[in-house]
Write an enzyme that holds these catalytic residues in place. Sequence first.
Site, PDB file in Angstrom:
ATOM      1  N   ASP A 123       0.746  -1.123   0.131  1.00  0.00           N
ATOM      2  CA  ASP A 123       0.047   0.161  -0.013  1.00  0.00           C
ATOM      3  C   ASP A 123       0.839   1.083  -0.069  1.00  0.00           C
ATOM      4  OD1 ASP A 123      -2.541   1.084  -0.211  1.00  0.00           O
ATOM      5  OD2 ASP A 123      -2.685   1.669   1.959  1.00  0.00           O
ATOM      6  N   ASP A 161      -4.059  -4.834  -4.635  1.00  0.00           N
ATOM      7  CA  ASP A 161      -3.329  -3.429  -5.121  1.00  0.00           C
ATOM      8  C   ASP A 161      -2.160  -3.664  -5.559  1.00  0.00           C
ATOM      9  OD1 ASP A 161      -5.406  -2.508  -3.603  1.00  0.00           O
ATOM     10  OD2 ASP A 161      -4.495  -1.669  -2.013  1.00  0.00           O
ATOM     11  N   ASP A 312     -11.904   1.699   5.994  1.00  0.00           N
ATOM     12  CA  ASP A 312     -10.782   2.018   5.027  1.00  0.00           C
ATOM     13  C   ASP A 312      -9.672   2.723   5.502  1.00  0.00           C
ATOM     14  OD1 ASP A 312     -12.263   0.957   2.818  1.00  0.00           O
ATOM     15  OD2 ASP A 312     -13.627   2.581   2.699  1.00  0.00           O
TER      16      ASP A 312
END
Length: 338
Positions: A123, A161, A312
């Site tokens: 991330d 991701d 989130d």
Amino acid sequence: MFRQTRTRTLAALAVLGLAAGCSSAPDAGTTTTAARETSPGTSPAAGSPFWVDPASPAAQQVQRWEQQGRQRDARLLKLIADRPAAIWPSAERPEPKIREATAAAAREGRTAVFVAYDIPHRDCGQHSAGGAYGADAYRDWIDRFARAIGDSEALVVLEPDAVAHIVDGCTPGEYHAEREQMLSEAIVRLKRQPRTKVYLDAGNPAWIRESWKLVEPLKRAGVANADGFALNVSNFQTDETTKEYGRRLSEDLGGKHFVVDTSRNGNGPLDGDPSQAWCNPPGRALGTPPTKETGDPLVDAYLWIKRPGESDGQCRGGPSAGQWWADYALALARNSRA
């Protein structure tokens, strides 16, 4: 998941944040204590092929609200608690939760769904930062993950991701080749388990808008050896938008199948400023319940990969990424047409 070039300026973050979707921190907010039991045949998931965690944060919240007399809210939240959602095993010790879930799923004749989320430089240092310290540590983690599955029936969504962050430039170029190699090796290792299906994450339609840009990175990351790819993890793109995108990507990948995260896409993405669309957006709703009956030969399943009600990140008053947020969960259920 999912969740963006957040190492750059706030303006750059705004553009990429919409797309990425900020994945949840692994196993955040889960426990191993059974919260409650559901009467056979009464659960919304009674006919589901996927396992429902009876100790999920949603299940425990239902129990607390029932004890507090909040019966209406508890009934609404059962739309989450009684439906299957993916398990995100911890980076430190993935084995206990995996073994617990696969054993429980086997007793019910169902499939446990997992997310493997521990890639180094995860991330881009943002809300769900972390991951293994290096390639050797990651290989060890994946090996332990796979061994814990054993010969149980399981579905693994691999590294939300990770590939899309290669394409959008958020992950520095010096890490690209190593990451693709790690992903390729992870697929091969997981597929050594005889009843495990693996879907490599490929972002969402609002992130890498030109799907062809993902094709070569996905190939280098070993998607040919996977059962397919995953789309919309932790994001809000509609089923139809996501399937159209997936079909284009599938065509470029030789007909690969895919799965879609429908956990929070019932009302589609938030309109307006893209920088506000990915992190705990208001007014969203639960999407299509998890099923293998998709009506599309390329779509193997609709799944709740993001666990509805888990934050989130610390935006709009939310807790840290992956932490349970009862008010947001209740809003998702209240807005749901599922």
